[in-house]
Scaffold this active site. Sequence first.
Site, mmCIF file in Angstrom:
data_model
loop_
_atom_site.group_PDB
_atom_site.id
_atom_site.type_symbol
_atom_site.label_atom_id
_atom_site.label_comp_id
_atom_site.label_asym_id
_atom_site.label_seq_id
_atom_site.Cartn_x
_atom_site.Cartn_y
_atom_site.Cartn_z
ATOM 1 N N ARG A 108 0.866 -1.190 0.000
ATOM 2 C CA ARG A 108 0.000 0.000 0.000
ATOM 3 C C ARG A 108 0.891 1.225 0.000
ATOM 4 N NH1 ARG A 108 -5.132 1.944 3.609
ATOM 5 N NH2 ARG A 108 -6.092 0.467 2.165
ATOM 6 N N HIS A 135 -7.513 0.663 -6.182
ATOM 7 C CA HIS A 135 -7.709 -0.073 -4.926
ATOM 8 C C HIS A 135 -8.451 -1.377 -5.268
ATOM 9 C CE1 HIS A 135 -7.891 -0.875 -0.791
ATOM 10 N NE2 HIS A 135 -8.793 0.003 -0.382
ATOM 11 N N GLN A 138 -10.385 -3.758 -2.725
ATOM 12 C CA GLN A 138 -11.643 -3.162 -2.261
ATOM 13 C C GLN A 138 -12.802 -3.547 -3.182
ATOM 14 O OE1 GLN A 138 -12.170 -0.833 0.515
ATOM 15 N NE2 GLN A 138 -14.276 -1.371 0.023
ATOM 16 N N ASP A 231 -16.923 8.218 -1.084
ATOM 17 C CA ASP A 231 -15.627 8.047 -0.420
ATOM 18 C C ASP A 231 -15.225 9.417 0.110
ATOM 19 O OD1 ASP A 231 -13.103 7.123 0.393
ATOM 20 O OD2 ASP A 231 -12.285 6.991 -1.635
ATOM 21 N N CYS A 272 -16.227 2.658 1.136
ATOM 22 C CA CYS A 272 -15.059 1.813 1.415
ATOM 23 C C CYS A 272 -14.584 1.977 2.859
ATOM 24 C CB CYS A 272 -13.935 2.141 0.445
ATOM 25 S SG CYS A 272 -13.481 3.886 0.457
ATOM 26 N N ARG A 317 -14.065 -7.516 2.949
ATOM 27 C CA ARG A 317 -12.660 -7.296 2.587
ATOM 28 C C ARG A 317 -11.838 -8.541 2.922
ATOM 29 N NH1 ARG A 317 -10.353 -2.510 2.262
ATOM 30 N NH2 ARG A 317 -8.915 -3.710 0.998
#
Length: 330
Positions: A108, A135, A138, A231, A272, A317
């Site tokens: 990440r 991402h 996700q 988001d 998310c 997730r």
Amino acid sequence: MGVNVSGRSFLTLLDYTPQEINYLLEMSAEFKRMKRNGVEHKFLPNKQIVLLFEKTSTRTRCSFEVAARDLGMGVTFLDPGSSQMGKKESLADTAKVLGRLYDGIEYRGYKQSVVEDLAKYSGVPVWNGLTDDFHPTQMLADILTIREEFGDIRGRKLTFFGDARNNVANSLMVVCAKLGMKFCACAPKELFPKAELVEKCRAVAAETGGEVVLTESVDEGAKDCDVVYTDIWVSMGEPAELWDERIKLLLRYQVNKELMSKAKDTAIFLHCLPSFHDRETVLGEEIYQKYGLEAMEVTDDVFLGKQGRQFDEAENRMHTIKAVLYATLK
Ligand code: CP
Ligand code: NVA
């Protein structure tokens, strides 16, 4: 022929076919059933993975750790301060060393080119745990959550309200196009996704029966919408000074009761996470003191309301990351 992604990296869903994505989703659902039923699934003992985080995380880090342990693997976590990477050792050298010690690497951080280089030099599968551009892990959780709600997802309309050129919005556009969904980016023009990615996704959508629409109109974005998605307005790695400008640009795209009332009655809300839906965070309180806003991208009543599925999404997730680990390492 059966789908096989063993040995592959997972850097962006642009690299994966619809069949491969569906394979990972089926596997995720199976892992979720096993976990719920208490069925042990230590399928990959003797494997070791390393997690490199240059940005903070709750869900992604914990999902990788729990998924790896459930599969019987060993896990090493490295935060930005605790490795030599970048400061005393080049990315290529770090990748070569980690590839000798580990069976896979999660990363990440900032540039997409870093995950690509890690994959290039390490010789082992690399999983993108979020970059400035994408991402992808996700997305599997998001789509699994949508499938759990609606079953067949083809033709369903997902609208992203907010900073539509961030990593999550980009990835949603890709996955919706791949799986034949209607993706709508609802944002001010300044925050529309990059034209090059839009064109790529439209070409994919033309093959799958999906659609990619960009609009500044909240009414158009919300109309016939099955999944309302938002988001945070300023992403990790962006300067804090941007809040001022983003609040001005995005306040009219805030997901609130009025916006939700324009979507389908059966619509669900996804995020998310983390989210600024109240003043219970340091930044949320600072924004309230400065701008008088009780919430930012989503109001508390929507977040806590009956259409919210963001905590199912957060749980997913882990199940979906487990599928990615297993499918690429088995
Ligand atoms: N959604 C997500 O990636 O959460 P974290 O930043 O907590 O990992
Ligand atoms: N766009 C957000 C996503 C966090 C999971 C960020 O990059 O900060």
